[in-house]
Design a protein around this motif. Structure first.
Motif, PDB file in Angstrom:
ATOM      1  N   ARG A  10      -2.429   3.695   1.594  1.00  0.00           N
ATOM      2  CA  ARG A  10      -2.197   5.072   1.112  1.00  0.00           C
ATOM      3  C   ARG A  10      -2.970   6.082   1.958  1.00  0.00           C
ATOM      4  O   ARG A  10      -2.452   7.148   2.300  1.00  0.00           O
ATOM      5  CB  ARG A  10      -2.629   5.204  -0.350  1.00  0.00           C
ATOM      6  CG  ARG A  10      -1.596   4.759  -1.332  1.00  0.00           C
ATOM      7  CD  ARG A  10      -1.997   5.136  -2.773  1.00  0.00           C
ATOM      8  NE  ARG A  10      -1.468   4.159  -3.682  1.00  0.00           N
ATOM      9  CZ  ARG A  10      -2.111   3.092  -4.169  1.00  0.00           C
ATOM     10  NH1 ARG A  10      -3.371   2.890  -3.872  1.00  0.00           N
ATOM     11  NH2 ARG A  10      -1.514   2.251  -4.977  1.00  0.00           N
ATOM     12  N   ASP A  11      -4.228   5.767   2.268  1.00  0.00           N
ATOM     13  CA  ASP A  11      -5.059   6.667   3.064  1.00  0.00           C
ATOM     14  C   ASP A  11      -4.479   6.876   4.464  1.00  0.00           C
ATOM     15  O   ASP A  11      -4.706   7.915   5.084  1.00  0.00           O
ATOM     16  CB  ASP A  11      -6.492   6.143   3.167  1.00  0.00           C
ATOM     17  CG  ASP A  11      -7.231   6.218   1.838  1.00  0.00           C
ATOM     18  OD1 ASP A  11      -6.758   6.913   0.910  1.00  0.00           O
ATOM     19  OD2 ASP A  11      -8.294   5.565   1.730  1.00  0.00           O
ATOM     20  N   ALA A  12      -3.746   5.873   4.957  1.00  0.00           N
ATOM     21  CA  ALA A  12      -3.106   5.995   6.268  1.00  0.00           C
ATOM     22  C   ALA A  12      -1.831   6.833   6.188  1.00  0.00           C
ATOM     23  O   ALA A  12      -1.248   7.181   7.209  1.00  0.00           O
ATOM     24  CB  ALA A  12      -2.791   4.605   6.827  1.00  0.00           C
ATOM     25  N   GLY A  13      -1.384   7.124   4.961  1.00  0.00           N
ATOM     26  CA  GLY A  13      -0.224   7.990   4.792  1.00  0.00           C
ATOM     27  C   GLY A  13       1.068   7.273   4.450  1.00  0.00           C
ATOM     28  O   GLY A  13       2.148   7.837   4.580  1.00  0.00           O
ATOM     29  N   TYR A  14       0.964   6.028   3.982  1.00  0.00           N
ATOM     30  CA  TYR A  14       2.156   5.234   3.684  1.00  0.00           C
ATOM     31  C   TYR A  14       2.094   4.742   2.243  1.00  0.00           C
ATOM     32  O   TYR A  14       1.053   4.788   1.600  1.00  0.00           O
ATOM     33  CB  TYR A  14       2.273   4.079   4.684  1.00  0.00           C
ATOM     34  CG  TYR A  14       2.306   4.611   6.097  1.00  0.00           C
ATOM     35  CD1 TYR A  14       3.489   5.045   6.662  1.00  0.00           C
ATOM     36  CD2 TYR A  14       1.132   4.759   6.822  1.00  0.00           C
ATOM     37  CE1 TYR A  14       3.516   5.593   7.932  1.00  0.00           C
ATOM     38  CE2 TYR A  14       1.143   5.310   8.090  1.00  0.00           C
ATOM     39  CZ  TYR A  14       2.334   5.724   8.642  1.00  0.00           C
ATOM     40  OH  TYR A  14       2.353   6.283   9.887  1.00  0.00           O
ATOM     41  N   LEU A  15       3.204   4.243   1.758  1.00  0.00           N
ATOM     42  CA  LEU A  15       3.303   3.819   0.375  1.00  0.00           C
ATOM     43  C   LEU A  15       3.334   2.300   0.292  1.00  0.00           C
ATOM     44  O   LEU A  15       4.284   1.674   0.760  1.00  0.00           O
ATOM     45  CB  LEU A  15       4.572   4.399  -0.269  1.00  0.00           C
ATOM     46  CG  LEU A  15       4.816   4.034  -1.719  1.00  0.00           C
ATOM     47  CD1 LEU A  15       3.726   4.620  -2.612  1.00  0.00           C
ATOM     48  CD2 LEU A  15       6.172   4.540  -2.167  1.00  0.00           C
ATOM     49  N   PRO A  16       2.289   1.689  -0.287  1.00  0.00           N
ATOM     50  CA  PRO A  16       2.319   0.230  -0.456  1.00  0.00           C
ATOM     51  C   PRO A  16       3.302  -0.134  -1.561  1.00  0.00           C
ATOM     52  O   PRO A  16       3.343   0.501  -2.603  1.00  0.00           O
ATOM     53  CB  PRO A  16       0.883  -0.115  -0.848  1.00  0.00           C
ATOM     54  CG  PRO A  16       0.330   1.146  -1.418  1.00  0.00           C
ATOM     55  CD  PRO A  16       1.048   2.279  -0.768  1.00  0.00           C
ATOM     56  N   LEU A  17       4.095  -1.151  -1.308  1.00  0.00           N
ATOM     57  CA  LEU A  17       5.077  -1.627  -2.283  1.00  0.00           C
ATOM     58  C   LEU A  17       4.572  -2.921  -2.893  1.00  0.00           C
ATOM     59  O   LEU A  17       3.427  -3.303  -2.717  1.00  0.00           O
ATOM     60  CB  LEU A  17       6.438  -1.796  -1.610  1.00  0.00           C
ATOM     61  CG  LEU A  17       7.005  -0.527  -0.961  1.00  0.00           C
ATOM     62  CD1 LEU A  17       8.293  -0.837  -0.219  1.00  0.00           C
ATOM     63  CD2 LEU A  17       7.221   0.562  -1.996  1.00  0.00           C
ATOM     64  N   ARG A  18       5.438  -3.623  -3.544  1.00  0.00           N
ATOM     65  CA  ARG A  18       5.015  -4.844  -4.239  1.00  0.00           C
ATOM     66  C   ARG A  18       4.577  -5.929  -3.259  1.00  0.00           C
ATOM     67  O   ARG A  18       5.030  -5.981  -2.105  1.00  0.00           O
ATOM     68  CB  ARG A  18       6.118  -5.359  -5.146  1.00  0.00           C
ATOM     69  CG  ARG A  18       7.345  -5.850  -4.430  1.00  0.00           C
ATOM     70  CD  ARG A  18       8.414  -6.259  -5.449  1.00  0.00           C
ATOM     71  NE  ARG A  18       9.627  -6.598  -4.760  1.00  0.00           N
ATOM     72  CZ  ARG A  18       9.931  -7.827  -4.356  1.00  0.00           C
ATOM     73  NH1 ARG A  18       9.131  -8.823  -4.596  1.00  0.00           N
ATOM     74  NH2 ARG A  18      11.060  -8.056  -3.726  1.00  0.00           N
ATOM     75  N   THR A  19       3.717  -6.783  -3.727  1.00  0.00           N
ATOM     76  CA  THR A  19       3.246  -7.928  -2.963  1.00  0.00           C
ATOM     77  C   THR A  19       4.295  -9.016  -3.080  1.00  0.00           C
ATOM     78  O   THR A  19       4.710  -9.380  -4.161  1.00  0.00           O
ATOM     79  CB  THR A  19       1.893  -8.427  -3.509  1.00  0.00           C
ATOM     80  OG1 THR A  19       0.958  -7.342  -3.448  1.00  0.00           O
ATOM     81  CG2 THR A  19       1.383  -9.604  -2.730  1.00  0.00           C
ATOM     82  N   THR A  20       4.728  -9.538  -1.923  1.00  0.00           N
ATOM     83  CA  THR A  20       5.771 -10.557  -1.948  1.00  0.00           C
ATOM     84  C   THR A  20       5.214 -11.974  -1.849  1.00  0.00           C
ATOM     85  O   THR A  20       5.826 -12.914  -2.316  1.00  0.00           O
ATOM     86  CB  THR A  20       6.800 -10.333  -0.828  1.00  0.00           C
ATOM     87  OG1 THR A  20       6.112 -10.300   0.425  1.00  0.00           O
ATOM     88  CG2 THR A  20       7.540  -9.021  -1.048  1.00  0.00           C
ATOM     89  N   GLU A  21       4.053 -12.096  -1.216  1.00  0.00           N
ATOM     90  CA  GLU A  21       3.421 -13.415  -1.092  1.00  0.00           C
ATOM     91  C   GLU A  21       1.911 -13.240  -1.195  1.00  0.00           C
ATOM     92  O   GLU A  21       1.347 -12.287  -0.697  1.00  0.00           O
ATOM     93  CB  GLU A  21       3.716 -14.057   0.269  1.00  0.00           C
ATOM     94  CG  GLU A  21       5.165 -14.366   0.522  1.00  0.00           C
ATOM     95  CD  GLU A  21       5.366 -14.905   1.933  1.00  0.00           C
ATOM     96  OE1 GLU A  21       4.543 -15.741   2.376  1.00  0.00           O
ATOM     97  OE2 GLU A  21       6.334 -14.503   2.569  1.00  0.00           O
TER      98      GLU A  21
END
Length: 124
Positions: A111-122
């Motif tokens: 988030r701090d880098a400016g992107y949106l983390p989504l769900r963890t897949t593994e």
């Protein structure tokens, strides 16, 4: 006299176009940091994946170019005992950690880098 003015306007337009093109080459461009220099790669202190016991794969929304990919990797590689590789085409990042992965800290770094983390897949 009118011809001289037209020629001067054309010369100014061409010089301005060349200046913008050279500036774009030197300072990057595109979606992230259009007026900033391309991000330099931050390398993790330890790049040997066999030293990392845990792996986490998470989706990342907003990565549209290699500069975006580098921003995500840099944010995570700057963390202690973390190694990250982002996959632009899959819109995912793989994060290896030496201790159990702090998913909240990883999400915050993205988030701090400016992107949106989504769900963890593994998660291993």
């Amino acid at each position: 006299m009118a011809n001289v003015i037209i020629v001067l306007i054309l010369v100014v337009a061409v010089v301005y176009g060349i200046y913008n093109y050279v500036h774009h080459l030197n300072h990057g461009g595109g979606c992230c940091g259009e007026h900033d220099a391309p991000a330099r790669k931050v390398k993790a202190a330890d790049t040997n994946k066999s030293h990392y016991l845990h792996r986490l794969v998470m989706g990342v929304d907003g990565m549209t170019c290699q500069n975006c990919q580098r921003h995500v990797e840099n944010a995570l590689n700057a963390m202690t005992d973390t190694l990250a590789e982002a996959d632009l085409s899959a819109q995912k990042v793989t994060v290896w950690t030496k201790a159990d992965a702090d998913e909240d800290a990883i999400r915050q770094a993205i988030r701090d880098a400016g992107y949106l983390p989504l769900r963890t897949t593994e998660k291993e």
